[in-house]
Write a protein that holds these residues in place. Structure first.
Motif, mmCIF file in Angstrom:
data_model
loop_
_atom_site.group_PDB
_atom_site.id
_atom_site.type_symbol
_atom_site.label_atom_id
_atom_site.label_comp_id
_atom_site.label_asym_id
_atom_site.label_seq_id
_atom_site.Cartn_x
_atom_site.Cartn_y
_atom_site.Cartn_z
ATOM 1 N N ASP A 44 0.780 -1.125 -0.436
ATOM 2 C CA ASP A 44 0.683 0.036 -0.121
ATOM 3 C C ASP A 44 1.189 1.388 -0.271
ATOM 4 O O ASP A 44 1.791 1.578 0.715
ATOM 5 C CB ASP A 44 -1.458 0.303 1.314
ATOM 6 N N PRO A 45 0.697 1.859 -0.950
ATOM 7 C CA PRO A 45 1.706 3.416 -0.715
ATOM 8 C C PRO A 45 1.509 4.222 0.151
ATOM 9 O O PRO A 45 2.132 5.203 0.442
ATOM 10 C CB PRO A 45 1.640 4.208 -2.573
ATOM 11 N N GLN A 46 -0.035 4.363 0.751
ATOM 12 C CA GLN A 46 -0.216 5.313 1.451
ATOM 13 C C GLN A 46 0.745 4.693 3.235
ATOM 14 O O GLN A 46 0.729 5.749 3.743
ATOM 15 C CB GLN A 46 -1.444 5.310 1.747
ATOM 16 N N PRO A 86 5.512 -2.016 8.904
ATOM 17 C CA PRO A 86 6.639 -1.839 9.301
ATOM 18 C C PRO A 86 6.736 -0.848 10.288
ATOM 19 O O PRO A 86 7.459 -0.942 11.277
ATOM 20 C CB PRO A 86 7.588 -2.000 7.547
ATOM 21 N N ARG A 87 5.777 0.531 9.951
ATOM 22 C CA ARG A 87 5.282 1.663 10.664
ATOM 23 C C ARG A 87 4.976 1.580 12.749
ATOM 24 O O ARG A 87 5.613 1.281 13.450
ATOM 25 C CB ARG A 87 4.483 2.333 10.089
#
Length: 179
Positions: A44-46, A86-87
């Protein structure tokens, strides 16, 4: 309906465990998993969340009464969908059996999350339910066998994944310290 759950801590940081989860199979402790096919993978790019869908092919030796009652073969397939964030440093894997799902379903969820001491918490839950309401006796026996098989495979999976992590990271960490 039967439930299974376990909590375990791997002695590796979250990033190592998440990399290792893509290398869990094949391993000698989980020889019932014979194929792993990635059906889809996207980021997901966002959010940066990595979504992966896989089909696992398994060979399970089923009791004769199950084969006679339901037919089928030793070949079984499982659909697995994982999300790695990952965040937030959370990884979730959900899976469900595709084979013989008209008779019984096994919904499994695994979560990997970091602990304060640098290890990784592993939480595994499963809900196993027979779909044969008319045959309660056979349904109870089937659920009992499925729970027993699931518990055996869960323990083998934990031992196998521990070995995979050890082989991937402990020898490399030892070489790093030696330099």
């Amino acid at each position: 309906m039967h439930y299974f759950s376990q909590l375990f801590h791997y002695d590796h940081p979250w990033s190592h465990v998440v990399i290792g989860m893509w290398h869990k199979y094949p391993n000698p402790h989980c020889s019932h998993v014979v194929t792993i096919d990635v059906v889809d993978r996207s980021v997901d790019p966002q959010t940066g969340v990595i979504r992966t869908e896989r089909i696992l092919g398994c060979k399970q030796k089923a009791p004769i009464w199950i084969v006679k009652l339901f037919g089928g073969s030793e070949d079984a397939f499982v659909r697995e969908i994982s999300f790695v964030d990952p965040r937030t440093q959370n990884a979730t894997i959900s899976s469900v059996n595709l084979s013989l799902s008209q008779f019984a379903t096994c919904y499994e969820t695994i979560r990997y999350s970091p602990t304060n001491d640098g290890r990784t918490a592993f939480t595994q839950t499963a809900e196993i339910q027979s779909r044969m309401a008319l045959w309660r006796g056979a349904a109870d026996r089937l659920e009992g066998w499925l729970v027993q098989r699931f518990e055996q495979n869960a323990q083998l999976g934990k031992v196998g994944f521990t070995d995979v992590l050890r082989s991937m990271w402990e020898s490399k960490e030892g070489h790093m310290h030696a330099c």
